[in-house]
Scaffold this motif. Structure first.
Motif, PDB file in Angstrom:
ATOM      1  N   VAL A  57      -9.183  -1.806  -0.091  1.00 32.25           N
ATOM      2  CA  VAL A  57      -8.026  -2.089  -0.666  1.00 32.25           C
ATOM      3  C   VAL A  57      -7.451  -3.069  -1.113  1.00 32.25           C
ATOM      4  N   ASN A  58      -7.501  -3.606  -1.779  1.00 36.21           N
ATOM      5  CA  ASN A  58      -6.155  -5.188  -2.020  1.00 36.21           C
ATOM      6  C   ASN A  58      -5.193  -5.057  -2.916  1.00 36.21           C
ATOM      7  N   ALA A  59      -4.193  -6.116  -3.264  1.00 30.71           N
ATOM      8  CA  ALA A  59      -3.089  -5.636  -3.866  1.00 30.71           C
ATOM      9  C   ALA A  59      -2.430  -7.419  -5.012  1.00 30.71           C
TER      10      ALA A  59
ATOM     11  N   ILE B 210       2.646  -2.130   4.210  1.00 24.85           N
ATOM     12  CA  ILE B 210       1.647  -0.802   3.475  1.00 24.85           C
ATOM     13  C   ILE B 210       0.098  -0.896   4.460  1.00 24.85           C
ATOM     14  N   ARG B 211      -0.203  -0.146   5.545  1.00 26.46           N
ATOM     15  CA  ARG B 211      -0.939  -0.219   6.597  1.00 26.46           C
ATOM     16  C   ARG B 211      -2.165   0.411   5.827  1.00 26.46           C
ATOM     17  N   GLY B 212      -3.378  -0.611   6.001  1.00 24.21           N
ATOM     18  CA  GLY B 212      -4.431   0.022   4.921  1.00 24.21           C
ATOM     19  C   GLY B 212      -4.926  -0.881   3.668  1.00 24.21           C
ATOM     20  N   VAL B 213      -3.943  -1.874   3.456  1.00 26.28           N
ATOM     21  CA  VAL B 213      -4.457  -2.772   2.702  1.00 26.28           C
ATOM     22  C   VAL B 213      -4.787  -4.155   3.241  1.00 26.28           C
ATOM     23  N   ASN B 214      -5.810  -4.546   2.260  1.00 26.11           N
ATOM     24  CA  ASN B 214      -6.525  -4.814   3.208  1.00 26.11           C
ATOM     25  C   ASN B 214      -6.135  -6.811   2.909  1.00 26.11           C
TER      26      ASN B 214
END
Ligand SMILES: CC(=O)[C@@H](O)[C@H](O)COP(=O)(O)O
Ligand SMILES: NCC(=O)COP(=O)(O)O
Length: 248
Positions: free
Chosen positions: A192-194, A209-213
């Motif tokens: 998961v990117n943003a 946010i935990r887990g954002v790559n």
């Protein structure tokens, strides 16, 4: 820093090209910006070759492909012409985005759920030429599930609505939507990117946010570079998001 809170910065250099195209000059060169960004700590370089060629041109993308030391995240619309170009280019990463000619910028996410067959075919073609494919989508459970179904290993959540929020309450609501989207993406096994519209005053909450790559950030870095230089602008953004991720 543990593996759980590491975060990558993809620097989008489109708007260096916007400035060049505004006058039809040879400067400023997005290729130079990309190399400077890498020296300053960018983990990858993002470019969006729009159908109307309003900023980045084929020449920029081809030169970057030869010169980059990190990796290219090639953003493109889902058209036959762009698919054929990507098959020649063979970028490390392709992000499929929605595109309309009239828009000022990318206004919403790709409707994967509404065109699964077409997107699945595009994903398969791009994966066959070695690209890691991501889909630029809204943080909408329907779209996230569809992204997982069509076989894309990654998604990029569109943060534009969060960035454009007019009130504290609206921003909190959009942030919660993105947080839920990250969780949903991870639960489907997606990377998961943003990105979109992130700047020096709003990127930290997303980075935390935990887990954002990875965050892809362009316009704000190019704008800040006018005052502090490109390398410094990239360094400041990288420091900002790494610190936020470490705290998150
Ligand atoms: C898909 C996306 O978000 C990027 O391509 C970025 O916004 C580039 O700028 P424009 O949308 O202004 O072309
Ligand atoms: N995919 C989003 C991106 O590359 C950067 O968008 P922006 O920071 O220029 O809005």
């Amino acid at each position: 820093m543990t593996e759980a809170n590491r975060i990558l910065l993809g620097v989008n250099v489109d708007h260096v090209a916007t400035l060049r195209q505004a006058r039809g000059t040879r400067y400023p060169d997005p290729v130079k910006a990309a190399l400077d960004a890498e020296e300053a700590g960018a983990d990858g370089i993002t470019v969006h070759l729009r159908e109307d060629r309003r900023h980045v041109q084929e020449r920029d993308v081809l030169m970057m492909k030869d010169a980059l030391q990190t990796r290219m995240n090639f953003e493109m619309g889902v058209t036959e012409a762009m698919l054929a170009f990507a098959e020649q280019l063979r970028p490390e990463h392709v992000c499929l985005v929605p595109e309309t000619r009239q828009e000022l910028t990318t206004e919403g996410g790709l409707d994967v759920a509404g065109q699964e067959v077409r997107i699945r075919e595009a994903v398969e073609r791009l994966r066959a030429c070695g690209a890691e494919v991501s889909l630029f989508i809204d943080a909408d459970p329907r779209q996230i599930e569809a992204a997982a179904r069509v076989g894309a290993p990654a998604i990029e959540l569109h943060t534009g609505r969060y960035a454009d929020a007019h009130s504290v309450a609206e921003r909190a609501c959009e942030l919660a939507r993105i947080r839920d989207g990250v969780e949903a993406g991870l639960s489907h096994g997606l990377i998961v990117n943003a990105g979109h519209g992130l700047h020096y005053h709003n990127a930290e909450a997303i980075a935390a946010i935990r887990g954002v790559n990875e965050l892809n950030i362009g316009h704000a870095i190019v704008a800040h570079a006018l005052f502090v230089g490109f390398k410094q602008a990239v360094k400041e953004m990288k420091h900002l998001i790494l610190s936020a991720a470490a705290r998150g």
